[in-house]
Design a protein around this motif. Structure first.
Motif, short mmCIF file in Angstrom:
data_model
loop_
_atom_site.label_atom_id
_atom_site.label_comp_id
_atom_site.label_asym_id
_atom_site.label_seq_id
_atom_site.Cartn_x
_atom_site.Cartn_y
_atom_site.Cartn_z
N ALA A 126 0.83 -1.21 0.00
CA ALA A 126 0.00 0.00 0.00
C ALA A 126 0.86 1.26 0.00
N LEU A 127 1.91 1.27 0.82
CA LEU A 127 2.79 2.44 0.90
C LEU A 127 3.50 2.69 -0.43
N PHE A 128 3.99 1.60 -1.07
CA PHE A 128 4.65 1.76 -2.38
C PHE A 128 3.65 2.18 -3.45
N SER A 129 2.40 1.71 -3.35
CA SER A 129 1.38 2.11 -4.31
C SER A 129 1.11 3.60 -4.22
N VAL A 130 1.10 4.12 -3.01
CA VAL A 130 0.88 5.56 -2.82
C VAL A 130 2.06 6.36 -3.35
N SER A 131 3.29 5.92 -3.04
CA SER A 131 4.48 6.70 -3.39
C SER A 131 4.88 6.55 -4.86
N MET A 132 4.71 5.36 -5.44
CA MET A 132 5.18 5.11 -6.81
C MET A 132 4.10 5.31 -7.86
N ARG A 135 -1.33 6.55 -6.09
CA ARG A 135 -2.67 6.10 -5.73
C ARG A 135 -3.07 6.73 -4.40
N ARG A 136 -4.31 7.17 -4.32
CA ARG A 136 -4.82 7.80 -3.11
C ARG A 136 -5.74 6.82 -2.39
N LEU A 137 -5.42 6.56 -1.15
CA LEU A 137 -6.24 5.68 -0.33
C LEU A 137 -7.04 6.52 0.65
N GLY A 138 -8.32 6.21 0.74
CA GLY A 138 -9.19 6.94 1.65
C GLY A 138 -9.08 6.42 3.08
N VAL A 139 -9.83 7.07 3.94
CA VAL A 139 -9.81 6.69 5.35
C VAL A 139 -10.26 5.25 5.53
N TYR A 140 -11.32 4.86 4.81
CA TYR A 140 -11.83 3.50 4.95
C TYR A 140 -10.80 2.47 4.49
N GLN A 141 -10.05 2.81 3.45
CA GLN A 141 -9.05 1.86 2.94
C GLN A 141 -7.88 1.70 3.90
N TRP A 142 -7.41 2.83 4.47
CA TRP A 142 -6.35 2.71 5.47
C TRP A 142 -6.84 1.94 6.70
N LEU A 143 -8.08 2.20 7.09
CA LEU A 143 -8.65 1.48 8.22
C LEU A 143 -8.76 0.00 7.92
#
Length: 328
Positions: A126-132, A135-143
Motif C-alpha cells: 500500500a505504501l509503495f502504491s501511494v508513493s510510486m 494512488r490515493r487511499l481513503g480513510v476507509y481503505q487505510w482502516l
C-alpha cells in the motif's frame, strides 16, 4: 462492467490457486516415499519454464495461431526493445532475493511468527502504491488495512501448547536474523509487485509478453539459484529427482499462480491481491480442519476471520464509487 468482472474473476481464481497450492505443497513436502524428495529450487525453475510456454501459447492464440506473427511479435517486443525487456530484470531479481530471504526466515523463526510478520507485505504494498503510483487511499481503505493486519495476526496467533523442542532450539540471535529477513522480504515484495504493476499499466504491451520477459529473467535467476543451493544433488540424482504426479500438480499450480497474479495486477491492484491471499489463508485453514484434521479452531481464529472479511468489504466499499480513470 467487463473490467469489473475480470477483476473479481481473477481475484477468485487467485484465491483458489493459492489455497490449492498451499495444501498440495504441504502434502507433497510431508509425503513419505522411496528415494530423494524433489528439490524446491528445481520446481521453481520448471514452473518458470511452464509459465513462459503458456504465455507463448497465449500470444500464439491472440495472433490467430500464426507462427510467423508469433515470431515477429516476439522479436519486435523482446529483442528489438532491449531497454523495455531489461526493466523486468529488476522485479525478477528482487523476487529471487525475496525467495532466498524467506528460506532464511523460515529457518530461524517458527511458522506462526513468520506468517504473522509476513502479512506486513500488504502494508508495504500500500505504501509503495501511494508513493510510486500516486494512488490515493481513503480513510476507509487505510482502516481496512489496519483491520486486515489485526485479523491475520489473530488468525495466526499461536495457541498455548506443551513445550516444543524445535522451538526451544531457537536462540534470540537466530530469531533476530529471521525477523530481519522476513521484514526485508516484506519490503522487497511490496516494491517488486508495485514496480511490475507500474510497468504493466504504463505500457501497451500485452500482459503475456511482459510475463515472458519476466519469466526469462526468472528462469535464469532460478537456474543460478538451483545450481548454487542444490548443485551437488542435481549432479548426483538429476534435476527431476523425486518428481511424481503430485509434484507436477504443485509445479503447474505455481506456474498458474504467476499468470493469475499478473492478471490481478493488470485488472485490479496489488492491495486487492494481498486481500485475496489473506482470504486463501482462511480457506486453507478451514480445509486443514475439516479435511486434513490437523487444526483446532479457536474463538480467536473466528474473530480474526470476521475481521479479515470485514476489512475486505471495507476496502472495496470506497473503491467502487471513485474508480481510478487511469485504469480505463
Amino acid at each position: 462492467m467487463a473490467s469489473a468482472k475480470l477483476k473479481y474473476l481473477s481475484l477468485g481464481i487467485l484465491v483458489f490457486q493459492t489455497t490449492s497450492l498451499v495444501l498440495t505443497m504441504r502434502y507433497s513436502r510431508t509425503l513419505q516415499g522411496d528415494g530423494p524428495r524433489y528439490l524446491a529450487s528445481s520446481a521453481v525453475v520448471v514452473a518458470e519454464f511452464l509459465k513462459i510456454l503458456t504465455c507463448v501459447g497465449l500470444v500464439f492464440k491472440d495472433h490467430s495461431y500464426s507462427g510467423r506473427a508469433l515470431s515477429s511479435i516476439l522479436r519486435q517486443e523482446i529483442l528489438h526493445k532491449p531497454i523495455e525487456t531489461l526493466k523486468l530484470a529488476i522485479p525478477s531479481g528482487i523476487y529471487t532475493l525475496q525467495n532466498n530471504l524467506l528460506y532464511v526466515a523460515l529457518s530461524n523463526l517458527d511458522a506462526a511468527t513468520y506468517q504473522v510478520t509476513y502479512q506486513l507485505k500488504i502494508l508495504t504494498t500500500a505504501l509503495f502504491s501511494v508513493s510510486m503510483l500516486g494512488r490515493r487511499l481513503g480513510v476507509y481503505q487505510w482502516l481496512s488495512l489496519l483491520i486486515l493486519m489485526a485479523g491475520i495476526a489473530l488468525i495466526q496467533w499461536p495457541a498455548d501448547s506443551p513445550s516444543d523442542p524445535q522451538k526451544e532450539q531457537l536462540t534470540p540471535g537466530s530469531q533476530f536474523v529471521g525477523l530481519v529477513a522476513v521484514l526485508v522480504a516484506c519490503c522487497s515484495s511490496g516494491f517488486a509487485g508495485v514496480y511490475f504493476e507500474k510497468i504493466l499499466k504504463e505500457t501497451k504491451q500485452s500482459v503475456w509478453i511482459r510475463n515472458i520477459q519476466l519469466g526469462m529473467f526468472g528462469l535464469v535467476f532460478g537456474i543460478f539459484g538451483m545450481l548454487a543451493y542444490d548443485g551437488d544433488r542435481v549432479q548426483e540424482h538429476g534435476m527431476f529427482q523425486g518428481y511424481n504426479t503430485l509434484t507436477w500438480i504443485v509445479v503447474a499450480l505455481q506456474a498458474l499462480g504467476g499468470l493469475v497474479v499478473a492478471a490481478v495486477i493488470k485488472y485490479a491492484d496489488n492491495i486487492l491481491k494481498g486481500f485475496a491471499t489473506s482470504l486463501s489463508i482462511i480457506l486453507s485453514t478451514f480445509i486443514s480442519y475439516f479435511w486434513l484434521e490437523d487444526f483446532e479452531p479457536t474463538s480467536v481464529f473466528f474473530l480474526g476471520t470476521v475481521m479479515v472479511i470485514m476489512a475486505t468489504f471495507l476496502y472495496g466499499y470506497e473503491s467502487k464509487p471513485a474508480p481510478n480513470p487511469s485504469r480505463a
